[in-house]
Design an enzyme around this catalytic site. Structure first.
Site, short mmCIF file in Angstrom:
data_model
loop_
_atom_site.label_atom_id
_atom_site.label_comp_id
_atom_site.label_asym_id
_atom_site.label_seq_id
_atom_site.Cartn_x
_atom_site.Cartn_y
_atom_site.Cartn_z
N GLU A 132 0.77 -1.16 -0.02
CA GLU A 132 0.01 0.14 0.01
C GLU A 132 0.76 1.38 -0.02
O GLU A 132 0.61 2.33 -0.53
CB GLU A 132 -1.11 0.03 1.29
CG GLU A 132 -2.14 -1.02 1.37
CD GLU A 132 -2.95 -0.84 0.06
OE1 GLU A 132 -2.69 -0.99 -1.04
OE2 GLU A 132 -4.21 -0.40 0.57
N THR A 185 -6.06 7.31 -4.82
CA THR A 185 -5.84 7.31 -3.33
C THR A 185 -4.89 8.45 -2.82
O THR A 185 -4.94 9.08 -2.09
CB THR A 185 -5.59 6.02 -2.90
OG1 THR A 185 -6.37 5.27 -3.15
CG2 THR A 185 -5.58 6.10 -1.06
N1 HSE Z 1 -8.18 4.75 4.50
C1 HSE Z 1 -7.71 5.00 3.54
C2 HSE Z 1 -7.87 6.50 2.84
C3 HSE Z 1 -8.29 4.04 2.45
O1 HSE Z 1 -9.21 6.99 2.95
O2 HSE Z 1 -7.27 7.08 2.39
C4 HSE Z 1 -7.98 4.03 0.93
O3 HSE Z 1 -9.09 3.12 0.27
#
Ligand code: HSE
Length: 311
Positions: A132, A185
């Site tokens: 990630e 993201t």
């Molecule tokens: N918690 C992360 C965000 C999840 O909201 O950026 C990304 O899928």
């Protein structure tokens, strides 16, 4: 000992509205598939990616699947092992459904299966978090932990990592709609303010505790009134067409709660049954169609299995 394996890993809904970076659950579909074969020549090769429209790197150091498999092999002291990987993307990239997480988790589950399940799924979480980090610049666990463990998951702490499986009402369903607009993201994280007001923090941790309590008590009313986000949603919802109209539609049609899935642009509603989830999915898709935006809809209970061997 196996020489090859085909694995499926599920998509996930991270944050669950109020729990930014700390809550997530897995769904049965969509998800990604990885085929992995032992080669007899040390090293990790990524030989094929399908379903990504050429968007993902084939360079084994840059792709989250091969990089995390490499990291796993180094950790277990088996750099003598050689594997070739095929990644078959069966879900949209940049959708907020844990796309990179599903690929990474499928890869890690595959190599761990080939290594006779040396580590538990929970022990694979830190390797998937590295993936990630490569994908979006931060190793958040709220997609990879539910993708690996199945179910509803709380990341109580990152340092040290403390991941808790939560119970949930058996009949609960998720209605998920992905409007086909791309929100990476990385960008969606950069737009969030890093400083927050104490009064907003109070509201937020009240809701996180309320949601977790609601899951334990199987109290849909408590779950629903806790699905409120005063920190992230006000900013990120700007990127999602008709977000507040879709929320009103979903709640009118019986959703328990509604919000952004992960970093968006997918949205989701929790419902008390499958039928309501289907009705809501269709009506959200119709709303987007009115804006000339194509969308994909998914209806699923909470996935209990995490990754599975297909072949
Ligand atoms: N918690 C992360 C965000 C999840 O909201 O950026 C990304 O899928």
């Amino acid at each position: 000992m196996r020489n090859s394996v085909k694995v499926f890993a599920p998509a996930t809904v991270a944050n669950v509205v109020c729990g930014f970076d700390v809550l997530g659950f897995a769904v049965n579909a969509p998800g990604d598939e990885v085929i992995m074969r032992m080669t007899g020549k040390p090293g990790v090769q990524l030989i094929k990616i399908t379903g990504d429209e050429g968007r993902l790197p084939l360079d084994p150091d840059k792709n989250t699947v091969s990089a995390s498999v490499q990291h796993y092999l180094e950790h277990i002291g088996r750099t003598d092992v050689g594997v070739e990987i095929e990644l078959h993307k069966k879900m949209p990239i940049g959708s907020g459904l844990g796309s990179s997480s599903a690929s990474t988790v499928a890869g890690l589950f595959a190599i761990n299966t080939l290594m006779d399940n040396l580590l538990s799924n929970k022990e694979l979480i830190p390797f998937a978090m590295k993936g990630e980090e490569l994908a979006c610049g931060y190793g958040h666990a709220d997609n990879v932990a539910p993708a690996l463990m199945g179910g509803f998951v709380l990341i109580r702490s990152y340092e040290p990592l403390d991941v808790i499986s939560l119970p949930f009402p058996e009949d609960m369903y998720a209605a998920i709609v992905y409007p086909e607009v791309d929100v990476p993201t990385k960008d969606a994280r950069q737009m969030i303010r890093s400083k927050i007001l104490l009064k907003n923090a109070v509201t937020q941790w009240g809701n996180v505790a309320g949601l977790v309590s609601g899951l334990f008590m199987k109290d849909y009313d408590l779950i629903g009134r806790s699905m409120v986000d005063v920190l992230v949603e006000p900013t990120r919802s700007i990127l999602i067409p008709d977000f507040y109209k879709m929320r009103a539609l979903a709640l009118d049609q019986g959703a328990v709660g509604f919000g952004i899935s992960g970093s968006g642009p997918s949205v989701f509603a929790l419902t008390k049954n499958e039928e309501t989830a289907r009705v809501i999915t269709l009506s959200l898709q119709n709303q987007l169609k009115g804006l000339n935006i194509n969308s994909l809809g998914f209806v699923s209970p909470v996935n209990k299995m995490g990754p599975v061997v297909l072949d």
